[in-house]
Scaffold this motif. Structure first.
Motif, PDB file in Angstrom:
ATOM      1  N   ALA A  58       0.824  -1.209   0.000  1.00 43.58           N
ATOM      2  CA  ALA A  58       0.000   0.000   0.000  1.00 43.58           C
ATOM      3  C   ALA A  58       0.857   1.259   0.000  1.00 43.58           C
ATOM      4  O   ALA A  58       0.464   2.292  -0.564  1.00 43.58           O
ATOM      5  N   ALA A  59       2.029   1.177   0.614  1.00 40.94           N
ATOM      6  CA  ALA A  59       2.934   2.329   0.673  1.00 40.94           C
ATOM      7  C   ALA A  59       3.772   2.469  -0.592  1.00 40.94           C
ATOM      8  O   ALA A  59       4.520   3.445  -0.733  1.00 40.94           O
ATOM      9  N   GLY A  60       3.662   1.506  -1.500  1.00 40.01           N
ATOM     10  CA  GLY A  60       4.462   1.548  -2.722  1.00 40.01           C
ATOM     11  C   GLY A  60       5.912   1.171  -2.522  1.00 40.01           C
ATOM     12  O   GLY A  60       6.758   1.446  -3.384  1.00 40.01           O
ATOM     13  N   ARG A  61       6.220   0.497  -1.406  1.00 37.93           N
ATOM     14  CA  ARG A  61       7.601   0.091  -1.101  1.00 37.93           C
ATOM     15  C   ARG A  61       7.616  -1.387  -0.713  1.00 37.93           C
ATOM     16  O   ARG A  61       7.934  -1.744   0.412  1.00 37.93           O
ATOM     17  N   PRO A  62       7.234  -2.276  -1.643  1.00 40.62           N
ATOM     18  CA  PRO A  62       7.090  -3.697  -1.296  1.00 40.62           C
ATOM     19  C   PRO A  62       8.334  -4.279  -0.634  1.00 40.62           C
ATOM     20  O   PRO A  62       9.448  -4.095  -1.108  1.00 40.62           O
ATOM     21  N   GLY A  63       8.095  -4.939   0.495  1.00 42.66           N
ATOM     22  CA  GLY A  63       9.198  -5.583   1.208  1.00 42.66           C
ATOM     23  C   GLY A  63      10.237  -4.641   1.757  1.00 42.66           C
ATOM     24  O   GLY A  63      11.348  -5.048   2.083  1.00 42.66           O
ATOM     25  N   GLY A  64       9.895  -3.362   1.876  1.00 44.63           N
ATOM     26  CA  GLY A  64      10.872  -2.401   2.388  1.00 44.63           C
ATOM     27  C   GLY A  64      11.843  -1.918   1.334  1.00 44.63           C
ATOM     28  O   GLY A  64      12.977  -1.523   1.649  1.00 44.63           O
ATOM     29  N   LYS A  65      11.411  -1.931   0.094  1.00 44.45           N
ATOM     30  CA  LYS A  65      12.280  -1.551  -1.018  1.00 44.45           C
ATOM     31  C   LYS A  65      12.917  -0.183  -0.781  1.00 44.45           C
ATOM     32  O   LYS A  65      12.262   0.780  -0.419  1.00 44.45           O
ATOM     33  N   GLY A  66      14.229  -0.144  -0.993  1.00 45.00           N
ATOM     34  CA  GLY A  66      14.959   1.114  -0.894  1.00 45.00           C
ATOM     35  C   GLY A  66      15.684   1.340   0.408  1.00 45.00           C
ATOM     36  O   GLY A  66      16.578   2.184   0.482  1.00 45.00           O
ATOM     37  N   VAL A  67      15.322   0.603   1.454  1.00 44.33           N
ATOM     38  CA  VAL A  67      15.979   0.772   2.752  1.00 44.33           C
ATOM     39  C   VAL A  67      17.227  -0.108   2.794  1.00 44.33           C
ATOM     40  O   VAL A  67      17.220  -1.244   2.338  1.00 44.33           O
ATOM     41  N   LYS A  68      18.299   0.423   3.356  1.00 44.76           N
ATOM     42  CA  LYS A  68      19.559  -0.308   3.453  1.00 44.76           C
ATOM     43  C   LYS A  68      19.757  -0.849   4.871  1.00 44.76           C
ATOM     44  O   LYS A  68      19.734  -0.096   5.839  1.00 44.76           O
ATOM     45  N   ILE A  69      19.963  -2.169   4.948  1.00 43.96           N
ATOM     46  CA  ILE A  69      20.209  -2.841   6.219  1.00 43.96           C
ATOM     47  C   ILE A  69      21.601  -3.458   6.178  1.00 43.96           C
ATOM     48  O   ILE A  69      21.889  -4.289   5.313  1.00 43.96           O
ATOM     49  N   ALA A  70      22.449  -3.068   7.096  1.00 41.69           N
ATOM     50  CA  ALA A  70      23.768  -3.686   7.203  1.00 41.69           C
ATOM     51  C   ALA A  70      23.698  -4.843   8.187  1.00 41.69           C
ATOM     52  O   ALA A  70      23.151  -4.703   9.286  1.00 41.69           O
ATOM     53  N   VAL A  71      24.221  -5.993   7.792  1.00 45.90           N
ATOM     54  CA  VAL A  71      24.265  -7.158   8.664  1.00 45.90           C
ATOM     55  C   VAL A  71      25.729  -7.441   8.994  1.00 45.90           C
ATOM     56  O   VAL A  71      26.501  -7.859   8.130  1.00 45.90           O
ATOM     57  N   LEU A  72      26.105  -7.161  10.235  1.00 48.12           N
ATOM     58  CA  LEU A  72      27.465  -7.436  10.702  1.00 48.12           C
ATOM     59  C   LEU A  72      27.478  -8.833  11.290  1.00 48.12           C
ATOM     60  O   LEU A  72      26.851  -9.092  12.324  1.00 48.12           O
ATOM     61  N   ASP A  73      28.165  -9.751  10.624  1.00 45.40           N
ATOM     62  CA  ASP A  73      28.062 -11.151  11.007  1.00 45.40           C
ATOM     63  C   ASP A  73      29.230 -11.916  10.398  1.00 45.40           C
ATOM     64  O   ASP A  73      30.309 -11.355  10.197  1.00 45.40           O
ATOM     65  N   SER A  74      28.985 -13.184  10.048  1.00 43.38           N
ATOM     66  CA  SER A  74      30.034 -14.035   9.489  1.00 43.38           C
ATOM     67  C   SER A  74      30.097 -13.936   7.971  1.00 43.38           C
ATOM     68  O   SER A  74      30.764 -14.764   7.333  1.00 43.38           O
ATOM     69  N   GLY A  75      29.442 -12.939   7.393  1.00 46.92           N
ATOM     70  CA  GLY A  75      29.436 -12.761   5.954  1.00 46.92           C
ATOM     71  C   GLY A  75      28.126 -13.235   5.348  1.00 46.92           C
ATOM     72  O   GLY A  75      27.125 -13.412   6.043  1.00 46.92           O
ATOM     73  N   ALA A  76      28.141 -13.457   4.044  1.00 48.73           N
ATOM     74  CA  ALA A  76      26.932 -13.861   3.326  1.00 48.73           C
ATOM     75  C   ALA A  76      27.303 -14.748   2.147  1.00 48.73           C
ATOM     76  O   ALA A  76      28.339 -14.549   1.508  1.00 48.73           O
ATOM     77  N   ALA A  77      26.422 -15.698   1.852  1.00 45.88           N
ATOM     78  CA  ALA A  77      26.569 -16.515   0.637  1.00 45.88           C
ATOM     79  C   ALA A  77      25.910 -15.745  -0.504  1.00 45.88           C
ATOM     80  O   ALA A  77      24.899 -16.152  -1.051  1.00 45.88           O
ATOM     81  N   TYR A  78      26.515 -14.605  -0.830  1.00 44.54           N
ATOM     82  CA  TYR A  78      25.890 -13.646  -1.732  1.00 44.54           C
ATOM     83  C   TYR A  78      26.382 -13.754  -3.176  1.00 44.54           C
ATOM     84  O   TYR A  78      25.819 -13.134  -4.078  1.00 44.54           O
ATOM     85  N   ARG A  79      27.438 -14.537  -3.396  1.00 48.79           N
ATOM     86  CA  ARG A  79      27.990 -14.645  -4.734  1.00 48.79           C
ATOM     87  C   ARG A  79      28.753 -15.964  -4.867  1.00 48.79           C
ATOM     88  O   ARG A  79      29.202 -16.533  -3.874  1.00 48.79           O
TER      89      ARG A  79
END
Length: 375
Positions: A58-79
């Motif tokens: 309804a807000a036009g931002r599905p799933g929180g589109k556009g917001v940046k979340i930093a996750v400080l952890d053991s990394g990510a299986a991102y690539r």
């Protein structure tokens, strides 16, 4: 169950005023739908993700589109790169430039040493946390992520044993801020030997710096059954998160105390809480938090849904994702402050235990649906 889900989706398409929430078609672990596994996202037992998803549509931002979340952890299986493989459920996720402050050394088990630009996960914890926040949703497979439209900044500050140090974490917080993070997730805690902010001064200074840049920080209260919230969650300006089970009871491992702000789904065994009939400390353990990550720790090419992920580390990303959805929803304006976000999370939380704020549940269970609803 599948027929009911189809009818709910059809009703939503037919009538814009329907009470039915959006139900993603992700099939879950056993093919019965994500709802069969993700009790933590359901209304009642969890954070009411379907209502939150509707609110963000309804807000036009599905799933929180556009917001940046930093996750400080053991990394990510991102690539996929060399021995590292991308998680199948993170292929469609928006990743911003990350960094590895804890590069893997020759044996993979040393303290944080070396740095590089590729925060590949070699433990699995970070990938699990990121998946709770932003796993691909509505793709017909696997599970769902609460803030699936957000942009993730992966910052590796923990090694292959899930260990980090003060200097590395402080540097990671400052890096995340400079990369434009609006929310920072800290799903870890120092041991009980850390009892004051003076023992982690560089992290405390980094937290103050982040707050000065309008960044919301969320951290795990700890898993030592202590009556004191662990650090860095206990630092001023950090939202501390405890864990509850699928019965709505405090988890036996979850740190409590006067500094506890909120609770969120963490899974596992119930705590013995006086006066709470729903708590069954001698009963069977509640389910864990399921997400796609390494089937076994450090097996970076084998993915699955391990059944031993429970803890305040698993609870924390529910609150970080909800904070991001609040920002995207605009319910607090275009640039809410960390204090405004924290106050709103608490005001919309579902009260548990004795009425009002208490040391076991804080202000209550985070409710993403209520937190993103317009008055």
């Amino acid at each position: 169950m599948r027929t009911l889900l189809v009818l709910a989706v059809l009703a939503a398409l037919i009538s814009p005023t329907t009470a039915h929430a959006w139900i993603p078609d992700d099939k879950g672990i056993g093919g019965l739908g994500w709802q069969a596994d993700q009790w933590n996202f359901l209304p009642g037992t969890g954070v009411d993700a379907p209502r939150a998803w509707d609110n963000l549509f309804a807000a036009g931002r599905p799933g929180g589109k556009g917001v940046k979340i930093a996750v400080l952890d053991s990394g990510a299986a991102y690539r996929s790169n060399g021995r590292f493989k991308q998680s199948p459920e993170l292929k469609s996720i928006r990743f911003a430039k990350g960094y590895d402050f804890c590069a893997r050394t020759s044996d993979g088990f040393n303290a944080c040493e070396g740095r590089d630009a590729y925060p590949n996960d070699d433990y699995g914890h970070g990938t699990h946390v990121i998946s709770t926040i932003a796993e691909t949703t509505g793709n017909g497979v696997g599970l769902t992520g609460l803030a699936y439209g957000a942009t993730i900044i992966p910052v590796k500050v923990l090694n292959a044993r899930g260990e980090g140090d003060e200097a590395t974490i402080a540097a990671g917080i400052r890096y995340a801020v400079k990369q434009g993070a609006q929310v920072i997730n800290l799903s870890f805690e120092f041991g009980e030997g850390t009892t004051s902010a003076n023992q982690i001064r560089s992290i405390a200074a980094a937290v103050r710096y982040a707050r000065s840049k309008n960044v919301t920080l969320v951290a795990a209260s700890g898993n030592t059954k202590s009556s004191r919230v662990g650090f860095p969650a206990a630092l001023p300006g950090v939202i501390s998160v405890g864990a509850v089970t699928e019965r709505g009871c405090a988890a036996v491992y979850s740190n409590t105390g006067d500094g506890l702000d909120l609770v969120a789904p963490g899974g596992g065994r119930d705590m013995a809480v006086p006066g709470q009939a729903n708590c069954l400390p001698n009963g069977p353990d509640g389910r864990p938090i399921f997400q796609l990550t390494f089937a076994r720790e450090r097996k970076v090419t084998s993915f699955g849904y391990p059944g031993d992920y429970f803890g305040t580390s698993m609870a924390t990303p529910h609150v970080s994702a909800t904070a991001a959805l609040i920002i995207a929803s605009g319910v607090l304006g275009s640039k809410p402050t960390p204090d405004q976000i924290e106050a709103h999370l608490k005001a919309t939380a579902r009260d548990l235990g004795v009425p009002g704020v208490d040391s076991i549940y804080g202000a209550g269970m985070v409710d993403a649906g209520a937190a993103t609803a317009r008055p």
